[in-house]
Design a protein around this motif. Structure first.
Motif, mmCIF file in Angstrom:
data_model
loop_
_atom_site.group_PDB
_atom_site.id
_atom_site.type_symbol
_atom_site.label_atom_id
_atom_site.label_comp_id
_atom_site.label_asym_id
_atom_site.label_seq_id
_atom_site.Cartn_x
_atom_site.Cartn_y
_atom_site.Cartn_z
ATOM 1 N N ARG A 1 125.745 -52.617 -62.952
ATOM 2 C CA ARG A 1 124.576 -51.736 -62.809
ATOM 3 C C ARG A 1 124.967 -50.415 -62.160
ATOM 4 N N ARG A 2 125.863 -50.475 -61.179
ATOM 5 C CA ARG A 2 126.292 -49.234 -60.520
ATOM 6 C C ARG A 2 127.002 -48.320 -61.507
ATOM 7 N N PHE A 3 127.907 -48.881 -62.293
ATOM 8 C CA PHE A 3 128.599 -48.078 -63.303
ATOM 9 C C PHE A 3 127.605 -47.520 -64.310
ATOM 10 N N GLY A 4 126.660 -48.362 -64.739
ATOM 11 C CA GLY A 4 125.667 -47.914 -65.705
ATOM 12 C C GLY A 4 124.788 -46.806 -65.174
ATOM 13 N N SER A 5 124.397 -46.901 -63.899
ATOM 14 C CA SER A 5 123.533 -45.868 -63.322
ATOM 15 C C SER A 5 124.258 -44.532 -63.238
ATOM 16 N N LEU A 6 125.550 -44.566 -62.963
ATOM 17 C CA LEU A 6 126.332 -43.321 -62.918
ATOM 18 C C LEU A 6 126.449 -42.711 -64.316
ATOM 19 N N SER A 7 126.640 -43.552 -65.312
ATOM 20 C CA SER A 7 126.720 -43.057 -66.690
ATOM 21 C C SER A 7 125.397 -42.458 -67.130
ATOM 22 N N ILE A 8 124.309 -43.135 -66.806
ATOM 23 C CA ILE A 8 122.976 -42.638 -67.161
ATOM 24 C C ILE A 8 122.695 -41.304 -66.480
ATOM 25 N N GLU A 9 123.102 -41.201 -65.231
ATOM 26 C CA GLU A 9 122.877 -39.954 -64.492
ATOM 27 C C GLU A 9 123.622 -38.798 -65.143
ATOM 28 N N MET A 10 124.846 -39.050 -65.593
ATOM 29 C CA MET A 10 125.622 -37.987 -66.243
ATOM 30 C C MET A 10 124.965 -37.558 -67.553
ATOM 31 N N LEU A 11 124.441 -38.509 -68.309
ATOM 32 C CA LEU A 11 123.757 -38.154 -69.556
ATOM 33 C C LEU A 11 122.477 -37.378 -69.275
ATOM 34 N N ALA A 12 121.751 -37.782 -68.236
ATOM 35 C CA ALA A 12 120.491 -37.128 -67.902
ATOM 36 C C ALA A 12 120.705 -35.680 -67.481
ATOM 37 N N HIS A 13 121.858 -35.390 -66.881
ATOM 38 C CA HIS A 13 122.124 -34.036 -66.396
ATOM 39 C C HIS A 13 122.979 -33.211 -67.355
ATOM 40 N N ALA A 14 123.277 -33.769 -68.522
ATOM 41 C CA ALA A 14 124.062 -33.012 -69.503
ATOM 42 C C ALA A 14 123.238 -31.842 -70.032
ATOM 43 N N ALA A 15 123.826 -30.674 -70.059
ATOM 44 C CA ALA A 15 123.129 -29.479 -70.543
ATOM 45 C C ALA A 15 122.782 -29.644 -72.024
ATOM 46 N N PRO A 16 121.622 -29.132 -72.458
ATOM 47 C CA PRO A 16 121.198 -29.269 -73.858
ATOM 48 C C PRO A 16 122.231 -28.743 -74.850
ATOM 49 N N ASP B 1 109.354 -48.606 -65.544
ATOM 50 C CA ASP B 1 110.234 -48.401 -64.409
ATOM 51 C C ASP B 1 109.441 -47.786 -63.272
ATOM 52 N N LYS B 2 109.448 -48.454 -62.137
ATOM 53 C CA LYS B 2 108.768 -47.946 -60.958
ATOM 54 C C LYS B 2 109.797 -47.643 -59.885
ATOM 55 N N PRO B 3 109.544 -46.635 -59.056
ATOM 56 C CA PRO B 3 110.478 -46.338 -57.969
ATOM 57 C C PRO B 3 110.677 -47.566 -57.093
ATOM 58 N N ALA B 4 111.930 -47.852 -56.769
ATOM 59 C CA ALA B 4 112.226 -49.017 -55.946
ATOM 60 C C ALA B 4 111.707 -48.807 -54.528
ATOM 61 N N THR B 5 111.169 -49.853 -53.951
ATOM 62 C CA THR B 5 110.716 -49.798 -52.562
ATOM 63 C C THR B 5 111.922 -49.883 -51.644
ATOM 64 N N LEU B 6 111.698 -49.621 -50.363
ATOM 65 C CA LEU B 6 112.784 -49.696 -49.383
ATOM 66 C C LEU B 6 113.366 -51.111 -49.352
ATOM 67 N N THR B 7 112.504 -52.113 -49.425
ATOM 68 C CA THR B 7 112.973 -53.503 -49.422
ATOM 69 C C THR B 7 113.840 -53.793 -50.634
ATOM 70 N N GLU B 8 113.427 -53.288 -51.800
ATOM 71 C CA GLU B 8 114.206 -53.501 -53.019
ATOM 72 C C GLU B 8 115.543 -52.785 -52.960
ATOM 73 N N ARG B 9 115.543 -51.569 -52.392
ATOM 74 C CA ARG B 9 116.810 -50.833 -52.274
ATOM 75 C C ARG B 9 117.777 -51.551 -51.350
ATOM 76 N N ARG B 10 117.257 -52.065 -50.248
ATOM 77 C CA ARG B 10 118.124 -52.803 -49.317
ATOM 78 C C ARG B 10 118.644 -54.086 -49.944
ATOM 79 N N ALA B 11 117.789 -54.740 -50.725
ATOM 80 C CA ALA B 11 118.217 -55.962 -51.403
ATOM 81 C C ALA B 11 119.330 -55.662 -52.403
ATOM 82 N N GLU B 12 119.202 -54.554 -53.128
ATOM 83 C CA GLU B 12 120.231 -54.185 -54.095
ATOM 84 C C GLU B 12 121.525 -53.790 -53.380
ATOM 85 N N GLU B 13 121.410 -53.147 -52.221
ATOM 86 C CA GLU B 13 122.606 -52.818 -51.435
ATOM 87 C C GLU B 13 123.326 -54.085 -50.998
#
Length: 262
Positions: A128-143, A63-75
């Protein structure tokens, strides 16, 4: 090379994309490198989740950080997907043509097909949007957070938060009742295997074998599918949470806690 051919044969015909350059047609997709013997070959797949993990010797997703062009394309893809969703709901059917979606989104048909090889792929940005929100919640869940409750929250909070429960249920009903769109939904869920495995690995001993290590996450995704299909049929969102909680409890109960947490 045989590994690539065998993986290729597992893909549905309308999801195969290959370019001699080894580059993704859609920049939002990730690259899968398969080391086959001495010469590492690259196989471009529309959904790397469709790869059979046991059929390659080594497979890593970078996984590489998305470029500005890729972010705009996904938008733009998301805007098109939202336009398609609204048309589907207005018509009560997924049979809306690409031309009508393009008119609603204010784009040309060639722009649509540049981002979506086939019409049914138009729903993927929403997943993908729903999945990214779910992943973010898991990533920030306290140990110290209960793993079951963290999983239930990650996969059931976004819908009621937007206060569009019935709206979303109607859309999901259209998706799961159409074989081609249902296939996209099922394939999409596989993209969450890695993040769920990482979440569980921080709390439980999943072992070193890659296949068995990912098995709990595979089961968690199946629990989510079952819960959402049930919600589509009975319109009981509280029942969706109950189904998620019961299923996640069954999975977690079978996992050994990490030694340092005992």
């Amino acid at each position: 090379m045989w590994q690539i051919l065998r993986i290729w044969q597992t893909l549905p015909r309308d999801t195969r994309v290959w370019r001699q350059t080894g580059k993704w047609v859609n920049p939002a997709h990730r690259e899968v490198r398969i080391d086959a013997g001495r010469s590492g070959r690259r196989c471009a797949l529309v959904s790397n989740a469709l790869v059979r993990r046991g059929e390659s010797q080594v497979m890593k997703v970078a996984d590489k950080p998305a470029t500005l062009t890729e972010r705009r394309a996904e938008e733009l893809r998301l805007e098109i997907a939202l336009a398609a969703r609204d048309l589907f709901l207005a018509e009560g059917s997924t049979s809306v043509t690409v031309e009508r979606i393009c008119t609603a989104a204010g784009i040309a048909p060639r722009t649509f097909h540049r981002h979506f090889p086939v019409k049914e792929d138009v729903v993927l940005p929403l997943f993908r949007r729903f999945g990214s929100l779910s992943i973010e919640m898991l990533a920030h869940a306290a140990p110290e957070r209960d793993a079951v409750e963290a999983l239930v929250e990650a996969f059931s909070t976004e819908v009621p938060k937007r206060a569009t429960v019935e709206f979303d249920r109607t859309f999901m009903q259209l998706v799961v009742n159409d074989p081609q769109y249902r296939l996209r939904w099922l394939d999409w869920g596989q993209d969450l295997i890695g993040p769920i495995t990482e979440f569980l690995a921080d709390r439980y001993d999943l072992g070193e074998n890659q296949n068995t290590r990912e098995l709990p996450a595979q089961l968690a995704i199946q629990v989510c599918r079952h819960a959402y299909v049930r919600w589509v049929s009975d319109a009981d969102f509280a029942g969706l949470r109950v189904a998620l909680r019961v299923g996640m409890q069954m999975i977690v109960a079978a996992l050994p806690i990490l030694s340092e947490q005992r």
